[in-house]
Design a protein around this motif. Sequence first.
Motif, PDB file in Angstrom:
ATOM      1  N   HIS A 503      26.561  24.191  12.359  1.00  0.00           N
ATOM      2  CA  HIS A 503      26.568  22.724  12.349  1.00  0.00           C
ATOM      3  C   HIS A 503      25.405  22.180  13.167  1.00  0.00           C
ATOM      4  O   HIS A 503      25.434  22.156  14.402  1.00  0.00           O
ATOM      5  CB  HIS A 503      27.909  22.194  12.868  1.00  0.00           C
ATOM      6  CG  HIS A 503      29.040  22.414  11.907  1.00  0.00           C
ATOM      7  ND1 HIS A 503      29.714  23.620  11.830  1.00  0.00           N
ATOM      8  CD2 HIS A 503      29.589  21.601  10.971  1.00  0.00           C
ATOM      9  CE1 HIS A 503      30.644  23.533  10.879  1.00  0.00           C
ATOM     10  NE2 HIS A 503      30.586  22.322  10.342  1.00  0.00           N
ATOM     11  N   LYS A 504      24.399  21.705  12.450  1.00  0.00           N
ATOM     12  CA  LYS A 504      23.183  21.208  13.086  1.00  0.00           C
ATOM     13  C   LYS A 504      23.455  20.068  14.059  1.00  0.00           C
ATOM     14  O   LYS A 504      22.705  19.871  15.023  1.00  0.00           O
ATOM     15  CB  LYS A 504      22.194  20.727  12.022  1.00  0.00           C
ATOM     16  CG  LYS A 504      21.485  21.825  11.262  1.00  0.00           C
ATOM     17  CD  LYS A 504      20.430  21.218  10.345  1.00  0.00           C
ATOM     18  CE  LYS A 504      19.653  22.298   9.608  1.00  0.00           C
ATOM     19  NZ  LYS A 504      18.586  21.722   8.747  1.00  0.00           N
ATOM     20  N   ALA A 505      24.495  19.307  13.794  1.00  0.00           N
ATOM     21  CA  ALA A 505      24.780  18.162  14.660  1.00  0.00           C
ATOM     22  C   ALA A 505      25.006  18.591  16.108  1.00  0.00           C
ATOM     23  O   ALA A 505      24.828  17.794  17.033  1.00  0.00           O
ATOM     24  CB  ALA A 505      26.007  17.405  14.147  1.00  0.00           C
ATOM     25  N   LYS A 534      25.256  14.012  16.104  1.00  0.00           N
ATOM     26  CA  LYS A 534      24.563  13.619  14.882  1.00  0.00           C
ATOM     27  C   LYS A 534      23.362  14.516  14.612  1.00  0.00           C
ATOM     28  O   LYS A 534      22.753  15.064  15.543  1.00  0.00           O
ATOM     29  CB  LYS A 534      24.049  12.179  15.007  1.00  0.00           C
ATOM     30  CG  LYS A 534      25.073  11.150  15.406  1.00  0.00           C
ATOM     31  CD  LYS A 534      24.383   9.801  15.613  1.00  0.00           C
ATOM     32  CE  LYS A 534      25.320   8.746  16.132  1.00  0.00           C
ATOM     33  NZ  LYS A 534      24.628   7.451  16.357  1.00  0.00           N
ATOM     34  N   THR A 535      22.984  14.624  13.335  1.00  0.00           N
ATOM     35  CA  THR A 535      21.730  15.246  12.938  1.00  0.00           C
ATOM     36  C   THR A 535      20.681  14.160  12.707  1.00  0.00           C
ATOM     37  O   THR A 535      20.998  12.959  12.703  1.00  0.00           O
ATOM     38  CB  THR A 535      21.884  16.071  11.649  1.00  0.00           C
ATOM     39  OG1 THR A 535      22.082  15.160  10.547  1.00  0.00           O
ATOM     40  CG2 THR A 535      23.051  17.033  11.733  1.00  0.00           C
ATOM     41  N   LYS A 537      19.453  13.490  10.000  1.00  0.00           N
ATOM     42  CA  LYS A 537      19.711  12.898   8.681  1.00  0.00           C
ATOM     43  C   LYS A 537      20.997  12.086   8.661  1.00  0.00           C
ATOM     44  O   LYS A 537      21.478  11.687   7.607  1.00  0.00           O
ATOM     45  CB  LYS A 537      19.759  13.988   7.617  1.00  0.00           C
ATOM     46  CG  LYS A 537      18.446  14.748   7.470  1.00  0.00           C
ATOM     47  CD  LYS A 537      18.481  15.692   6.290  1.00  0.00           C
ATOM     48  CE  LYS A 537      17.205  16.508   6.197  1.00  0.00           C
ATOM     49  NZ  LYS A 537      15.987  15.688   6.150  1.00  0.00           N
ATOM     50  N   GLU A 539      24.090  13.048   9.555  1.00  0.00           N
ATOM     51  CA  GLU A 539      25.364  13.763   9.426  1.00  0.00           C
ATOM     52  C   GLU A 539      26.109  13.692  10.754  1.00  0.00           C
ATOM     53  O   GLU A 539      25.510  13.757  11.829  1.00  0.00           O
ATOM     54  CB  GLU A 539      25.104  15.214   9.032  1.00  0.00           C
ATOM     55  CG  GLU A 539      24.409  15.366   7.685  1.00  0.00           C
ATOM     56  CD  GLU A 539      23.950  16.783   7.416  1.00  0.00           C
ATOM     57  OE1 GLU A 539      24.241  17.660   8.252  1.00  0.00           O
ATOM     58  OE2 GLU A 539      23.292  17.006   6.390  1.00  0.00           O
ATOM     59  N   LEU A 540      27.436  13.579  10.668  1.00  0.00           N
ATOM     60  CA  LEU A 540      28.242  13.338  11.864  1.00  0.00           C
ATOM     61  C   LEU A 540      29.284  14.430  12.081  1.00  0.00           C
ATOM     62  O   LEU A 540      29.837  14.981  11.126  1.00  0.00           O
ATOM     63  CB  LEU A 540      28.979  11.999  11.753  1.00  0.00           C
ATOM     64  CG  LEU A 540      28.186  10.737  11.396  1.00  0.00           C
ATOM     65  CD1 LEU A 540      29.131   9.552  11.312  1.00  0.00           C
ATOM     66  CD2 LEU A 540      27.093  10.483  12.415  1.00  0.00           C
ATOM     67  N   TYR A 565      37.753  11.839   5.795  1.00  0.00           N
ATOM     68  CA  TYR A 565      37.335  12.766   6.840  1.00  0.00           C
ATOM     69  C   TYR A 565      38.151  14.049   6.756  1.00  0.00           C
ATOM     70  O   TYR A 565      39.352  14.031   6.473  1.00  0.00           O
ATOM     71  CB  TYR A 565      37.505  12.136   8.226  1.00  0.00           C
ATOM     72  CG  TYR A 565      36.404  11.162   8.588  1.00  0.00           C
ATOM     73  CD1 TYR A 565      35.491  11.452   9.583  1.00  0.00           C
ATOM     74  CD2 TYR A 565      36.287   9.936   7.923  1.00  0.00           C
ATOM     75  CE1 TYR A 565      34.474  10.556   9.927  1.00  0.00           C
ATOM     76  CE2 TYR A 565      35.280   9.035   8.249  1.00  0.00           C
ATOM     77  CZ  TYR A 565      34.375   9.354   9.258  1.00  0.00           C
ATOM     78  OH  TYR A 565      33.377   8.469   9.582  1.00  0.00           O
ATOM     79  N   LYS A 614      34.528  15.951  10.176  1.00  0.00           N
ATOM     80  CA  LYS A 614      33.296  15.515   9.527  1.00  0.00           C
ATOM     81  C   LYS A 614      33.655  14.750   8.251  1.00  0.00           C
ATOM     82  O   LYS A 614      34.794  14.820   7.756  1.00  0.00           O
ATOM     83  CB  LYS A 614      32.389  16.701   9.204  1.00  0.00           C
ATOM     84  CG  LYS A 614      32.840  17.574   8.063  1.00  0.00           C
ATOM     85  CD  LYS A 614      31.787  18.649   7.768  1.00  0.00           C
ATOM     86  CE  LYS A 614      32.182  19.492   6.546  1.00  0.00           C
ATOM     87  NZ  LYS A 614      31.171  20.537   6.261  1.00  0.00           N
ATOM     88  N   LYS A 616      33.977  14.107   4.545  1.00  0.00           N
ATOM     89  CA  LYS A 616      33.994  14.875   3.297  1.00  0.00           C
ATOM     90  C   LYS A 616      33.454  14.052   2.142  1.00  0.00           C
ATOM     91  O   LYS A 616      32.746  14.559   1.264  1.00  0.00           O
ATOM     92  CB  LYS A 616      35.420  15.331   2.995  1.00  0.00           C
ATOM     93  CG  LYS A 616      35.514  16.260   1.804  1.00  0.00           C
ATOM     94  CD  LYS A 616      36.908  16.831   1.643  1.00  0.00           C
ATOM     95  CE  LYS A 616      36.961  17.834   0.496  1.00  0.00           C
ATOM     96  NZ  LYS A 616      38.302  18.423   0.333  1.00  0.00           N
ATOM     97  N   ARG A 618      31.892   9.940   1.576  1.00  0.00           N
ATOM     98  CA  ARG A 618      31.578   8.623   2.124  1.00  0.00           C
ATOM     99  C   ARG A 618      31.966   7.523   1.141  1.00  0.00           C
ATOM    100  O   ARG A 618      31.853   7.693  -0.070  1.00  0.00           O
ATOM    101  CB  ARG A 618      30.084   8.496   2.431  1.00  0.00           C
ATOM    102  CG  ARG A 618      29.602   9.348   3.590  1.00  0.00           C
ATOM    103  CD  ARG A 618      28.098   9.247   3.763  1.00  0.00           C
ATOM    104  NE  ARG A 618      27.639  10.090   4.866  1.00  0.00           N
ATOM    105  CZ  ARG A 618      27.161   9.621   6.011  1.00  0.00           C
ATOM    106  NH1 ARG A 618      27.081   8.308   6.192  1.00  0.00           N
ATOM    107  NH2 ARG A 618      26.769  10.438   6.954  1.00  0.00           N
TER     108      ARG A 618
END
Length: 621
Positions: A503-505, A534-535, A537, A539-540, A565, A614, A616, A618
């Motif tokens: 997970h980059k966030a 956050k990332t 981009k 993403e949360l 979510y 996260k 799923k 939006r």
Amino acid sequence: MVKETIRTFLTGENFHLQDFLGAHPGQKDGKDGYYFRVWAPQAEKVSVIGDFTTWFESPLEMTRLDGGIWQTFAPAQDGQIYKYLVQRQGGQVVEKIDPFARYFEQRPATGAVLIPSTSKKWKDSLWLGRRKRFGFKDRPVNIYEVHASSWKKGQTFAQLKDQLIPYLVEMNYTHVEFMPLMAHPLDKSWGYQLMGYFAFEASYGRPEDFQDFVETCHLNNIGVIVDWVPGHFTQNDDALAYYDGTPTFEYRDHDRAHNYRWGALNFDLGKNEVQSFLISSLLYWVEQFHIDGIRVDAVSSMLYLDYDDGPWQPNEDGSNRNRQGYSFLQKLNGVMKHHYPEVMMIAEEATADTPITSPISDGGLGFDYKWNMGWMNDTLRFYELDPIYRQYEFNLLTFSFMYCFKENFVLPFSHDEVVHGKKSLMHKMWGSREQQFSGLRNLYAYQICHPGKKLLFMGGEFGQFLEWKYDQELEWGNLAEADGLNQKMHDFTAQLNRFYREHKALWQIDDSYQGLEVIDADNKAESVLSFIRKTDKGELLVCVFNLTPVERQEFTIGVPVPGIYEEVFNTELDRYGGSWKEGNSNKKTETRLWKDYPYRLTFTLPALGASIWKIKRRFRK
């Protein structure tokens, strides 16, 4: 060539000093042997003794060169042992080690061993190329800290290569960090009182064993960090201490030279020759062993004149800044970043008075990371509290969000926190055995989600209950306990580490508030903390921590984005040792104001648990 080498040594500009000083194979008058060179500027006479002189029977007297360097040639052979005889001012003769030896006898002997220069054909070029291209700033860094001789008792690096590396892979760590691997005379110092700054500790095997270990780590995508101690050294009389009978490596002032707290001697960091010695040592370890990071020990002791317990004298303006130490550390990092900008430089430093990771050009020290000791101390104090009282000390957990980007931080749960009666991390936790494991899982999830790189000392990953002892191996038998909780904790840590990597966030933006948004740090009454990572981009990951043993049903927080979510991590699942058979189902946001947030998310928050979510799907706003 020799004159220029000596000149740069004397001006503090020779950063490969080991290529000249020490013992080096060569020829003289058609005979093979070794040239021996040692720095002893105030000595009356220096000789080399060893197997090739039948020790004291035929000492080889050395010739004095410029700069206080002594030299001789001997028909010595690989594998033979030697020392120096140094005649000090006044006639006293003492045996001394070679400060530039690359290997010593097994302790308690201290003779240097003649070994040929290593010419390993490395196979880690792909790793080094990626390291140079991608660096480490916006990459995952999750460090497993190891004391090499007590992870499993008495193993060399040839054995650790076959056991520790598969374990690191299994546990999903990105890096391994070793407490000092340089030659040291006593295990009780944990390696922090060094004797040989260019020598691999003989009890850990041969230098080539460690080279093979590092190479295999790299082939398995694991970085290697080593602790290094440029501030102080062992005061043993046969080592560096008062080498020629006068302050040679240490300060001339008696109180500055003596480190009363640790029973050691302090390097004179303002002396050019000492700077050449230390920076050469640093580059030697990076170049010879392909090290990915250096953790510089006890940086505070090099920055402040009054750091020690003994007497001290302030500067002429009354300040306590060790100006030579400050300048040396800037020089050290400047040289390293010039040659190897992709190698991490980490400071073990506990004060807030010095810009540790600020650029040298701005007056900082230029380290890449600083251990966040304040975060560690506050966090552990909080988790040791009875949950009844946590609402009154909630700032211990939340204060770090006020300064977490003042420096670039590593969040350490290190060896220092699980010794000397401080108790293991597991033992620090409140409550019953089951609740202690819940608290430990919560603690590790909080560390993983909090901005900053991560470090955990060995044994913590499976919840060892007894505190660490340097002369005993980890309690691996815990993993076979009948209740299975240590094994489940072990599996939890491996899965949490995997979650972090995936997970980059959690690691892409670790140095600014662009990667962090605090939802609620004021819920003291329920002792619940929530924030977003956050990332770049957008993403949360929504991270929620319940610090009490009370399950919170229909618990609500605000979120910035509407949608469905999905709970992606829950620390209280039974496979980790918790009481939940399965996690929360997917939840749909409600368009309703919550504080400053236009949307609400409601779910069940496990007792002493962490719940991470996260998006799923939006919804349009």
